[in-house]
Design a protein around this motif. Structure first.
Motif, PDB file in Angstrom:
ATOM      1  N   THR A  94       7.559 -10.125  11.094  1.00 21.21           N
ATOM      2  CA  THR A  94       7.167 -11.086   9.923  1.00 21.21           C
ATOM      3  C   THR A  94       8.657 -11.523   9.475  1.00 21.21           C
ATOM      4  O   THR A  94       9.515 -10.860   9.462  1.00 21.21           O
ATOM      5  CB  THR A  94       6.565 -10.458   8.486  1.00 21.21           C
ATOM      6  OG1 THR A  94       7.281  -9.281   8.309  1.00 21.21           O
ATOM      7  CG2 THR A  94       5.306  -9.884   8.943  1.00 21.21           C
ATOM      8  N   ALA A  95       8.705 -12.865   9.371  1.00 21.11           N
ATOM      9  CA  ALA A  95      10.057 -13.539   8.811  1.00 21.11           C
ATOM     10  C   ALA A  95       9.683 -14.422   7.732  1.00 21.11           C
ATOM     11  O   ALA A  95       8.883 -15.432   7.948  1.00 21.11           O
ATOM     12  CB  ALA A  95      10.582 -14.034   9.976  1.00 21.11           C
ATOM     13  N   GLU A  96      10.353 -14.052   6.281  1.00 20.47           N
ATOM     14  CA  GLU A  96       9.969 -14.928   5.409  1.00 20.47           C
ATOM     15  C   GLU A  96      10.971 -14.694   4.387  1.00 20.47           C
ATOM     16  O   GLU A  96      11.829 -13.936   4.387  1.00 20.47           O
ATOM     17  CB  GLU A  96       8.456 -14.160   4.918  1.00 20.47           C
ATOM     18  CG  GLU A  96       8.742 -12.909   4.385  1.00 20.47           C
ATOM     19  CD  GLU A  96       7.079 -12.410   4.038  1.00 20.47           C
ATOM     20  OE1 GLU A  96       6.221 -13.303   4.336  1.00 20.47           O
ATOM     21  OE2 GLU A  96       7.101 -11.116   3.763  1.00 20.47           O
ATOM     22  N   PRO A  97      10.930 -15.680   3.292  1.00 22.25           N
ATOM     23  CA  PRO A  97      11.915 -15.315   2.376  1.00 22.25           C
ATOM     24  C   PRO A  97      11.837 -14.304   1.470  1.00 22.25           C
ATOM     25  O   PRO A  97      10.512 -13.717   1.169  1.00 22.25           O
ATOM     26  CB  PRO A  97      11.784 -16.704   1.160  1.00 22.25           C
ATOM     27  CG  PRO A  97      11.227 -17.715   2.218  1.00 22.25           C
ATOM     28  CD  PRO A  97      10.350 -16.873   3.105  1.00 22.25           C
ATOM     29  N   ALA A  98      12.785 -13.432   1.085  1.00 25.99           N
ATOM     30  CA  ALA A  98      12.455 -12.227   0.351  1.00 25.99           C
ATOM     31  C   ALA A  98      12.272 -12.547  -1.063  1.00 25.99           C
ATOM     32  O   ALA A  98      12.542 -13.540  -1.936  1.00 25.99           O
ATOM     33  CB  ALA A  98      13.870 -11.363   0.609  1.00 25.99           C
ATOM     34  N   PRO A  99      11.545 -11.549  -1.835  1.00 28.60           N
ATOM     35  CA  PRO A  99      10.982 -11.942  -3.387  1.00 28.60           C
ATOM     36  C   PRO A  99      12.217 -11.805  -4.105  1.00 28.60           C
ATOM     37  O   PRO A  99      12.448 -12.792  -5.154  1.00 28.60           O
ATOM     38  CB  PRO A  99      10.130 -10.728  -3.313  1.00 28.60           C
ATOM     39  CG  PRO A  99       9.721 -10.162  -2.212  1.00 28.60           C
ATOM     40  CD  PRO A  99      10.676 -10.234  -1.160  1.00 28.60           C
TER      41      PRO A  99
END
Length: 397
Positions: A373-378
């Protein structure tokens, strides 16, 4: 030029089937005519042989030359001539083989729906001829022609099915070969991207820094150029290892890894190199460290390498943490940057959805039944996570 490829040899090979058909048809006509002329008939069971009998036999056997090109038409013509021959009462046995061969040809070259109707028509003609059998063997003659017609149809239909299966198998083998070529191309492209993208990014950053401070801070410029040179040498070494693997005489599986390829044991050197390029990297390893299969080890290393390369490109001022956790049946990797790079906010969506690097990471993980998974961190910044199962002795896959 090889003899087999000579135009004359090619023409001879292409003409052999036709010559064989001609020889068979003429030879069958000669044998049947000889039998018809010499077969004893003291009881007068059959009509006396005349020119019409020989003409009908010629009409039965000579069209067989064209049986492969026009199987149904030849069977129809042969059946009509044999029916006329039987109706006139000539010695019947000599005409049977021509009709059976025409039936076999239809069964071997045409669909079953067509050949099934043809076998019914041919069997009716053959049964009509059994009335000419010698007294006492009529039932045996009926059984013989029935079995012969069915056997010719079954053998011909089996030949057709075998030919279709062979053609299907050849098509499947060709498709498999094409898939193997595509998979090998993807494998090469993935390795080239992973090797080149990271090292070229480091070289670009370091040479840019050296050019910027070469007059004001020669020491920093020299250090940056040394880092760029080391990255270039390491890229060359990895490319050599990759080429050795790709040139192996026996092709291995798609996930095969050659000796000397990097793994998680080289994370400290990777972090140092990225840190020298301006991105501080903190590596943390938890759990009980154990030896990973070489393919999984390389997969995890390449995911970390690509994630750090993306940080260099999109957030060159971000602080980054690499966490590696060894669980009993899997290894988990997480790469976080803190979002302090000026380009992070603008590029986060693009980093999550585009680029060959992310595609390569997911392809690598899929080979080993893992997920990426590759996504902006919270909490801000960007996060890349990898989970990959590890088969271990005594625990099953």
């Amino acid at each position: 030029m090889q003899l087999s490829a000579h135009p004359a040899a090619v023409r001879i090979r292409s003409g052999l089937p036709v010559a064989g058909e001609v020889v068979y048809a003429v030879g069958s006509l000669w044998i049947s005519s000889t039998m018809l002329r010499n077969w004893p008939d003291p009881e007068g069971y059959w009509r006396d042989t005349d020119a019409l009998a020989y003409a009908l036999l010629a009409a039965v056997y000579l069209p067989l030359v064209l049986r492969r090109r026009f199987p149904v038409a030849v069977l129809t013509s042969t059946g009509l001539c044999v029916a006329a021959y039987f109706t006139l009462g000539y010695y019947h046995v000599v005409a049977v083989c021509g009709l059976l061969l025409a039936l076999y040809t239809v069964a071997s070259l045409r669909p079953r729906t067509v050949s099934a109707r043809c076998v019914g028509g041919a069997l009716l003609v053959l049964l009509w001829g059994t009335r000419l059998a010698e007294p006492g063997i009529g039932p045996l003659s009926v059984a013989f022609v029935t079995v012969a017609a069915i056997v010719c149809w079954v053998v011909g239909d089996g030949s057709r099915r075998l030919r279709e299966l062979t053609r299907q198998l050849r098509l499947e083998q060709e498709a498999k070969a094409r898939r193997a070529v595509v998979e090998e191309r993807v494998r090469i492209a993935r390795e080239l991207h992973d090797v080149i993208a990271h090292h070229v990014s480091v070289i670009a950053v370091q040479t840019g820094l050296a050019g910027y401070v070469i007059t004001s801070d020669p020491t920093t410029a020299r250090r940056a150029l040394d880092t760029a040179g080391g990255s270039a040498r390491e890229a060359l070494a990895e490319m050599r290892r990759m080429l050795v693997l790709l040139r192996a005489p026996e092709p291995g599986p798609a996930d095969a890894v050659g000796p000397g390829m990097p793994g998680l044991a080289g994370l400290d050197d990777l972090a140092r190199r990225v840190g020298e390029a301006g991105v501080p990297v903190d590596v943390r390893v938890t759990g009980t460290v154990y030896a990973l299969p070489s393919g999984i080890d390389l997969c995890a290393y390449r995911v970390v390498q690509e994630a750090l390369t993306n940080v260099l490109r999109h957030a060159p001022a971000a602080r980054t943490t690499v966490r590696v956790h060894y669980a009993e049946d899997e290894v988990r990797v997480r790469v976080n940057d803190d979002g302090s790079g000026h380009a992070v906010a603008r590029d986060s969506a693009a980093r999550a959805t585009t680029g060959q690097g992310l595609i390569g990471m997911r392809e690598r993980a899929t080979i080993y039944h893992g997920t990426v998974t590759a996504e902006p961190a919270p909490e801000g910044g960007f996060e890349v996570s990898l989970r990959i199962p590890v088969p271990r002795a005594g625990r099953g896959p």
